[in-house]
Motif scaffolding. Structure first.
Motif, short mmCIF file in Angstrom:
data_model
loop_
_atom_site.label_atom_id
_atom_site.label_comp_id
_atom_site.label_asym_id
_atom_site.label_seq_id
_atom_site.Cartn_x
_atom_site.Cartn_y
_atom_site.Cartn_z
N TRP A 119 -0.58 4.33 -4.37
CA TRP A 119 0.17 3.31 -4.99
C TRP A 119 0.53 3.79 -6.58
O TRP A 119 1.22 2.88 -7.13
N ALA A 176 3.82 1.35 4.55
CA ALA A 176 2.75 0.83 3.61
C ALA A 176 1.34 1.31 3.95
O ALA A 176 0.67 1.65 3.24
N GLU A 223 1.23 5.04 3.47
CA GLU A 223 1.21 5.31 2.07
C GLU A 223 0.36 4.72 1.01
O GLU A 223 -0.20 5.26 0.05
N LEU A 224 -0.04 3.35 1.26
CA LEU A 224 -0.74 2.72 0.67
C LEU A 224 -2.53 2.51 0.83
O LEU A 224 -3.24 2.29 0.17
N VAL A 266 8.50 2.29 0.61
CA VAL A 266 7.55 1.24 -0.03
C VAL A 266 7.61 1.27 -1.66
O VAL A 266 7.54 0.10 -2.17
N LEU A 289 8.10 -2.30 -3.66
CA LEU A 289 7.32 -2.55 -4.71
C LEU A 289 7.97 -2.64 -6.04
O LEU A 289 7.72 -3.38 -6.97
N LEU A 299 3.65 7.04 -5.53
CA LEU A 299 4.25 7.05 -4.55
C LEU A 299 5.74 7.70 -5.10
O LEU A 299 6.26 7.70 -6.24
N ILE A 316 1.02 -4.04 2.71
CA ILE A 316 1.87 -4.16 1.34
C ILE A 316 1.48 -5.69 0.79
O ILE A 316 1.28 -5.67 -0.53
N TYR A 353 -1.69 -5.41 -1.55
CA TYR A 353 -1.32 -4.94 -2.96
C TYR A 353 -0.67 -5.95 -3.63
O TYR A 353 -1.11 -6.05 -4.86
#
Length: 411
Positions: free
Chosen positions: A300, A344, A347-348, A309, A313, A303, A352, A355
């Protein structure tokens, strides 16, 4: 617009027999918005909630607008008595930035960097010397080293860092550690830390016996976060952040000198100034560290620019007060709902909306602590359409309802 229509509108504005209909007033508002270089947008808001970006001088009237609300047309917020708000939004993106809650992920995390306690001092150390810092004392410790080199040993992890002239260290999570000379001398002197007698004072210490062998000058600051300060970014960083400079940055020198002066001279407001300077140092060091170590940090934070994503964001951070849906985020990212969900998670490492909720609650914590804004207004500011829904979410996040949290933060 005809004279008759203007007169009809003004009559209803000043003496409305009932709620004005958006279908009646929107042409007039559109005209005003165009004159101010913008356009009209509308969105729902909670009943009896008036989230004015620019409040009319006479306040917001139920059942319509007073003449003061009409005067605010060129740059303010129009609030009919129904379930929607009409906002004059500049068409120029640069002008729109002023009325949105805008931030990037790092700003969102750093914005909650607040300290409530501080202890600082200067130590002159010559071999043999070693200082043991017990765990659980200061959640955040800062060291600025100049002069002879020394070593940092983290007792829990076994990590060893070599520190040279003009090295700066930030130690997080109240970790136990030892700072020692280049000979790795065993600690033999306890250090009295976080003693109430030393609170808000600048101390001068001396260690060792042989100044001819070289002196290490150490500026140190111990800090404890304020209640409600966000921990997400600190949790994402390693226990030790070390930065080596060829020359200490001017901003760092100014801030450390300010802390020394404020805690020594103790002029009115000295504590607040010292705390703000410490916050500035920590923020700047974290920024430097992130810039130098981005690939090692959580997704996060790091990225890539072309990540779907990241695109979603980025739009979320432009206006966290907007009631974002998955469809809106997917549209902003130029992808489908299912692909955004999968990206999401990949990658996170989390959903999402998990977050987004964390960012919203961090901002709400800051507003509850630093402002006197009503809870209902804060709820709207962080994207909740009702105070009840916000209170439930905030209690789940912090363990206590917003008003109790505010009382505890100000106690």
């Amino acid at each position: 617009m005809s004279v008759g229509r203007i007169a009809f509108f003004l009559k209803w504005v000043n003496d409305p027999p009932c709620a004005l209909s958006p279908s009646l007033v929107s042409p007039v508002l559109e005209t005003s918005a165009r004159r101010s270089g913008g356009s009209m947008v509308s969105r729902p808001h909670a009943k009896d909630s008036f989230p004015c970006a620019k409040a009319p001088p006479g306040g917001c009237r139920r059942g319509g607008w007073g003449i003061h609300g009409l005067r605010a047309a060129a740059g303010g917020v129009f609030l009919p008595a129904g379930r929607r708000e009409w906002i004059s939004v500049p068409d120029d993106p640069a002008r729109r930035d002023g009325w949105k809650t805008r931030m990037d992920p790092i700003s969102a995390a750093l914005d909650t960097c607040r300290f409530a306690e501080i202890e600082a001092g200067q130590a002159q150390s010559s071999s043999p010397w070693a200082v043991h810092m017990p765990g659980g004392v200061w959640p955040v410790s800062l060291y600025v080293f100049t002069g002879a080199g020394c070593n940092l040993y983290m007792t829990r992890s076994g990590q060893q860092n070599t520190l040279r002239d003009k090295s700066v260290c930030l130690i997080l999570r109240a970790q136990e550690h030892i700072v020692q000379d280049a000979l790795r001398t065993a600690p033999n002197q306890p250090v009295d830390l976080r003693n109430p007698a030393n609170a808000d004072r600048f101390r001068t210490l001396a260690f060792g016996e042989s100044p001819d062998a070289g002196v290490t000058s150490t500026f140190y600051v111990g800090m404890a976060p304020a209640k409600g300060a966000g921990a997400a970014l600190f949790d994402a960083l390693p226990d030790v952040l070390q930065l080596d400079f060829d020359e200490l940055p001017a901003w760092l020198c100014r801030a450390t000198e300010a802390i020394r002066d404020e805690l020594t001279l103790r002029r009115p407001g000295f504590r607040s100034v010292a705390l703000r300077q410490a916050e500035l140092i920590v923020i700047q060091l974290i920024r430097h560290y992130i810039a130098a170590h981005t690939p090692r940090l959580p997704a996060w934070i790091s990225l890539p620019e072309d990540s779907r994503v990241a695109l979603a964001l980025r739009e979320f951070h432009r206006d966290i007060s907007r009631p974002w849906t998955l469809d809106m985020l997917a549209s902003a990212a130029g992808t489908s709902r299912s692909r955004l969900i999968a990206a999401a998670q990949r990658e996170l490492g989390a959903g999402i909306f998990h977050y987004m909720t964390r960012i919203r609650m961090q901002e709400a914590s800051r507003l509850l602590t630093d402002t006197s804004m009503a809870v209902g207004r804060i709820a709207w500011q962080v994207g909740y359409q009702s105070e009840a829904a916000f209170s439930i979410a905030f209690k789940r996040y912090s363990g206590e309802p917003p008003r109790r949290f505010r009382e505890g933060a100000r106690a």
